[in-house]
Design a protein around this motif. Structure first.
Motif, mmCIF file in Angstrom:
data_model
loop_
_atom_site.group_PDB
_atom_site.id
_atom_site.type_symbol
_atom_site.label_atom_id
_atom_site.label_comp_id
_atom_site.label_asym_id
_atom_site.label_seq_id
_atom_site.Cartn_x
_atom_site.Cartn_y
_atom_site.Cartn_z
ATOM 1 N N PRO A 16 49.447 34.993 42.924
ATOM 2 C CA PRO A 16 48.925 34.618 44.232
ATOM 3 C C PRO A 16 47.493 34.113 44.098
ATOM 4 O O PRO A 16 46.738 34.573 43.233
ATOM 5 N N VAL A 18 44.129 33.184 46.629
ATOM 6 C CA VAL A 18 43.496 33.178 47.934
ATOM 7 C C VAL A 18 42.583 31.957 47.982
ATOM 8 O O VAL A 18 41.779 31.763 47.066
ATOM 9 N N ILE A 73 36.588 28.932 40.679
ATOM 10 C CA ILE A 73 37.809 29.736 40.587
ATOM 11 C C ILE A 73 37.420 31.093 40.030
ATOM 12 O O ILE A 73 36.779 31.183 38.984
ATOM 13 N N ARG A 74 37.802 32.135 40.731
ATOM 14 C CA ARG A 74 37.526 33.506 40.275
ATOM 15 C C ARG A 74 38.845 34.211 39.971
ATOM 16 O O ARG A 74 39.890 33.825 40.477
ATOM 17 N N VAL A 75 38.728 35.239 39.154
ATOM 18 C CA VAL A 75 39.898 35.970 38.673
ATOM 19 C C VAL A 75 39.666 37.446 38.973
ATOM 20 O O VAL A 75 38.546 37.942 38.815
ATOM 21 N N ASP A 76 40.713 38.149 39.357
ATOM 22 C CA ASP A 76 40.501 39.570 39.672
ATOM 23 C C ASP A 76 40.564 40.430 38.401
ATOM 24 O O ASP A 76 40.841 39.939 37.297
ATOM 25 N N THR A 81 45.545 37.671 39.915
ATOM 26 C CA THR A 81 45.305 37.057 41.222
ATOM 27 C C THR A 81 44.089 36.143 41.106
ATOM 28 O O THR A 81 43.120 36.491 40.423
ATOM 29 N N LEU A 82 44.157 34.984 41.762
ATOM 30 C CA LEU A 82 43.058 34.018 41.716
ATOM 31 C C LEU A 82 42.393 33.898 43.091
ATOM 32 O O LEU A 82 43.014 34.167 44.117
ATOM 33 N N LEU A 83 41.145 33.482 43.044
ATOM 34 C CA LEU A 83 40.408 33.157 44.271
ATOM 35 C C LEU A 83 39.848 31.750 44.087
ATOM 36 O O LEU A 83 39.073 31.505 43.162
#
Lengths: 121, 121
Positions: A16, A18, A73-76, A81-83
């Motif tokens: 997923p 966001v 792009i960030r990663v949890d 999960t990506l942001l």
């Protein structure tokens, strides 16, 4: 030193993502990303997802013109999960709202309508 | 007039939920929500999720004390994703960061550390 993070795409090959407006910080939508979609996003600078209903790579805004220019792009913590931090053209939602999260759970419409879907689709 | 929205929990009985800080608007985490977790969230005012790894209802912060007081719950256009607007105690991430999205995709740590996980867990 930084090293590219190995994303855990899991059993179904999707994570997923966001999409958050980089300026207003509104959460715009959640969609799914395949390895190909992530690569296309990084290469083009525009958000790509994987459409589970159409079963294909999907450039957000390809038909509506409502592209998402991706700033970061960030990663949890679990790397599953990506942001996407984006600059959204038009609105993110096919209903014409800026954000897909335009309703409270009690059905109250608290979103901003930014285009007429009948004129776009 | 508003009517409660019928959430589409799909085949596996879960929907993804984005937790967003109600004040800073930072995206804190993404986790999964079962019908029971949603009901517990609404009844208690604290964020509940469903832990897929532990296969159980999970009150966020039950062991760490880092509870999420839920100000509002939003639903997306397809009614298959939730947005929790929360007031986060401590930090959302088990690594000690405020947000689980503390890394860029290139592995750069751009997050804020707010607690020492060795002292909490």
């Amino acid at each position: 030193m930084t090293t590219q993070i190995d994303i855990d795409f899991g059993e179904n090959g999707l994570v997923p993502a966001v999409a958050q407006d980089a300026v207003s910080k509104d959460v715009l939508m959640v969609a799914y990303v395949s390895p190909e979609a992530l690569e296309a996003t990084r290469e083009t600078g525009y958000a790509h997802y994987y459409s589970r209903s159409r079963d294909e790579l999907w450039k957000k805004g390809a038909s509506s013109g409502h592209l998402q220019a991706v700033e970061d792009i960030r990663v949890d913590c679990d790397a599953d999960t990506l942001l996407y931090l984006v600059n959204q053209s038009g609105g993110a939602c096919h209903t014409g709202h800026e954000s897909c999260f335009y309703r409270s759970i009690d059905g109250e419409n608290i979103g901003t309508k930014v285009f007429d879907p009948d004129e776009v689709y």
